[in-house]
Design a protein around this motif. Structure first.
Motif, mmCIF file in Angstrom:
data_model
loop_
_atom_site.group_PDB
_atom_site.id
_atom_site.type_symbol
_atom_site.label_atom_id
_atom_site.label_comp_id
_atom_site.label_asym_id
_atom_site.label_seq_id
_atom_site.Cartn_x
_atom_site.Cartn_y
_atom_site.Cartn_z
ATOM 1 N N PHE A 38 35.916 65.757 -18.274
ATOM 2 C CA PHE A 38 35.062 66.238 -17.191
ATOM 3 C C PHE A 38 33.910 65.269 -16.990
ATOM 4 C CE2 PHE A 38 37.244 69.812 -18.983
ATOM 5 C CZ PHE A 38 37.570 70.611 -17.901
ATOM 6 N N GLY A 39 33.495 65.105 -15.740
ATOM 7 C CA GLY A 39 32.371 64.222 -15.502
ATOM 8 C C GLY A 39 31.958 64.160 -14.043
ATOM 9 N N GLN A 40 30.761 63.642 -13.846
ATOM 10 C CA GLN A 40 30.198 63.412 -12.515
ATOM 11 C C GLN A 40 29.835 61.919 -12.447
ATOM 12 O OE1 GLN A 40 30.728 67.296 -11.267
ATOM 13 N NE2 GLN A 40 30.229 65.525 -10.080
ATOM 14 N N PRO A 41 30.818 61.058 -12.196
ATOM 15 C CA PRO A 41 30.578 59.611 -12.249
ATOM 16 C C PRO A 41 30.036 59.001 -10.951
ATOM 17 C CG PRO A 41 32.883 60.016 -11.817
ATOM 18 C CD PRO A 41 32.228 61.375 -12.006
ATOM 19 N N GLU A 42 29.626 59.809 -10.013
ATOM 20 C CA GLU A 42 29.182 59.297 -8.712
ATOM 21 C C GLU A 42 28.075 58.256 -8.829
ATOM 22 O OE1 GLU A 42 30.747 63.506 -7.909
ATOM 23 O OE2 GLU A 42 29.639 62.498 -9.500
ATOM 24 N N ILE A 43 27.237 58.353 -9.865
ATOM 25 C CA ILE A 43 26.126 57.409 -10.047
ATOM 26 C C ILE A 43 26.657 55.980 -10.152
ATOM 27 C CG2 ILE A 43 25.947 57.442 -12.575
ATOM 28 C CD1 ILE A 43 22.948 57.856 -10.238
ATOM 29 N N ASN A 44 27.882 55.838 -10.686
ATOM 30 C CA ASN A 44 28.511 54.518 -10.825
ATOM 31 C C ASN A 44 28.908 53.930 -9.470
ATOM 32 O OD1 ASN A 44 28.331 54.713 -13.648
ATOM 33 N ND2 ASN A 44 30.269 55.815 -13.736
ATOM 34 N N LEU A 45 28.940 54.778 -8.452
ATOM 35 C CA LEU A 45 29.280 54.339 -7.094
ATOM 36 C C LEU A 45 28.048 54.282 -6.200
ATOM 37 C CD1 LEU A 45 32.468 56.547 -6.663
ATOM 38 C CD2 LEU A 45 32.347 54.145 -7.377
ATOM 39 N N THR A 47 25.858 56.775 -5.731
ATOM 40 C CA THR A 47 25.587 58.042 -5.054
ATOM 41 C C THR A 47 25.406 59.142 -6.104
ATOM 42 O OG1 THR A 47 26.355 59.502 -3.272
ATOM 43 C CG2 THR A 47 28.059 58.565 -4.711
ATOM 44 N N ILE A 48 25.414 60.363 -5.670
ATOM 45 C CA ILE A 48 25.232 61.511 -6.570
ATOM 46 C C ILE A 48 26.305 62.557 -6.261
ATOM 47 C CG2 ILE A 48 22.741 61.117 -6.773
ATOM 48 C CD1 ILE A 48 22.378 63.539 -4.822
ATOM 49 N N PRO A 49 26.465 63.569 -7.116
ATOM 50 C CA PRO A 49 27.420 64.632 -6.809
ATOM 51 C C PRO A 49 27.063 65.281 -5.468
ATOM 52 C CG PRO A 49 26.703 64.809 -9.086
ATOM 53 C CD PRO A 49 25.836 63.757 -8.424
ATOM 54 N N LEU A 71 23.172 61.245 -14.555
ATOM 55 C CA LEU A 71 22.460 59.971 -14.527
ATOM 56 C C LEU A 71 23.217 58.829 -15.193
ATOM 57 C CD1 LEU A 71 18.800 61.143 -15.231
ATOM 58 C CD2 LEU A 71 19.862 60.591 -13.019
ATOM 59 N N THR A 72 24.119 59.152 -16.141
ATOM 60 C CA THR A 72 24.865 58.097 -16.830
ATOM 61 C C THR A 72 26.307 57.995 -16.357
ATOM 62 O OG1 THR A 72 25.670 59.501 -18.634
ATOM 63 C CG2 THR A 72 23.495 58.450 -18.931
ATOM 64 N N GLY A 73 26.823 59.041 -15.734
ATOM 65 C CA GLY A 73 28.225 59.062 -15.341
ATOM 66 C C GLY A 73 29.157 59.312 -16.517
ATOM 67 N N ARG A 74 28.601 59.734 -17.636
ATOM 68 C CA ARG A 74 29.381 59.957 -18.862
ATOM 69 C C ARG A 74 30.406 61.069 -18.690
ATOM 70 N NH1 ARG A 74 29.594 62.482 -24.044
ATOM 71 N NH2 ARG A 74 27.856 63.910 -24.030
ATOM 72 N N MET A 75 31.601 60.820 -19.175
ATOM 73 C CA MET A 75 32.637 61.852 -19.211
ATOM 74 C C MET A 75 32.541 62.586 -20.546
ATOM 75 S SD MET A 75 36.102 60.138 -17.726
ATOM 76 C CE MET A 75 35.979 58.615 -18.642
ATOM 77 N N ILE A 76 32.935 63.845 -20.531
ATOM 78 C CA ILE A 76 32.985 64.603 -21.777
ATOM 79 C C ILE A 76 34.409 65.107 -21.997
ATOM 80 C CG2 ILE A 76 30.539 65.238 -21.722
ATOM 81 C CD1 ILE A 76 31.398 68.049 -20.802
ATOM 82 N N SER A 77 34.754 65.305 -23.247
ATOM 83 C CA SER A 77 36.096 65.769 -23.617
ATOM 84 C C SER A 77 36.238 67.262 -23.355
ATOM 85 C CB SER A 77 36.340 65.502 -25.099
ATOM 86 O OG SER A 77 35.497 66.358 -25.880
ATOM 87 N N ALA A 78 37.468 67.724 -23.417
ATOM 88 C CA ALA A 78 37.735 69.151 -23.263
ATOM 89 C C ALA A 78 37.003 69.955 -24.329
ATOM 90 C CB ALA A 78 39.239 69.416 -23.334
ATOM 91 N N GLN A 79 37.000 69.452 -25.562
ATOM 92 C CA GLN A 79 36.337 70.179 -26.643
ATOM 93 C C GLN A 79 34.836 70.253 -26.418
ATOM 94 O OE1 GLN A 79 37.910 71.982 -29.177
ATOM 95 N NE2 GLN A 79 35.841 72.790 -29.127
#
Length: 171
Positions: A38-45, A47-49, A71-79
């Motif tokens: 899961f993640g919100q990587p828009e910052i890497n493009l 932009t923002i979510p 702010l970092t675009g970090r993805m997190i694992s399912a756990q």
């Protein structure tokens, strides 16, 4: 999607990033395979979510974790998503297992009183869509308890409640 009166179950396997994560966050129950990310990587493009991710995440996991993800675009694992409360649970690994489990959960829900399921969803979300009631997370505890109590009492006038109580008493 948030206005649908029936419960919506997400079965996430693989990447749920950006809009995919935002779509999952709109669901009532999120089940994840161990491979889900899961993640919100828009910052890497640059932009923002844009589909409610920042707002929904903040209400689920708090400001600091949301800020880190956005702010970092970090993805997190399912756990990690499970530990943080984003997903209900991680389903054991296996081809199609998360979908099978989502269908099983949906089958259990479908076996319940339809009016009670709608009422339960309504009080958990407190998003009536036809009235000016804010989402449950914006209500004070006292307001939320009052709304839940009114809805609970209203269900005692339904045929489903009377049948359910009768069946429970016979068990």
């Amino acid at each position: 999607m948030t206005r649908i009166r029936k419960p919506i179950i997400a079965a996430v396997s693989g990447y749920a990033l950006g809009g995919g994560c935002e779509l999952a966050l709109m669901c009532d129950i999120i089940l994840a395979s161990p491979t889900a990310k899961f993640g919100q990587p828009e910052i890497n493009l640059g932009t923002i979510p844009g589909g409610g991710g920042s707002q929904r995440l903040a209400r689920i996991i708090g400001k600091s974790r949301t800020m880190e993800m956005v702010l970092t675009g970090r993805m997190i694992s399912a756990q990690e998503a499970s530990d943080w409360g984003i997903v209900s649970r991680v389903v054991p690994e296996g081809e199609g297992e998360v979908v099978k489990e989502a269908i099983a959960v949906g089958t259990v829900i479908a076996s319940k009183s339809q009016i009670s399921i709608q009422a339960a969803k309504e009080v958990c979300n407190a998003d009536l869509n036809t009235r000016d009631v804010p989402p449950a997370y914006e209500l004070t505890l006292a307001e939320g308890l009052r709304f839940e109590r009114r809805t609970f009492h209203g269900l005692f006038a339904t045929k489903d409640q009377k049948e359910g109580t009768f069946e429970f008493d016979d068990a």
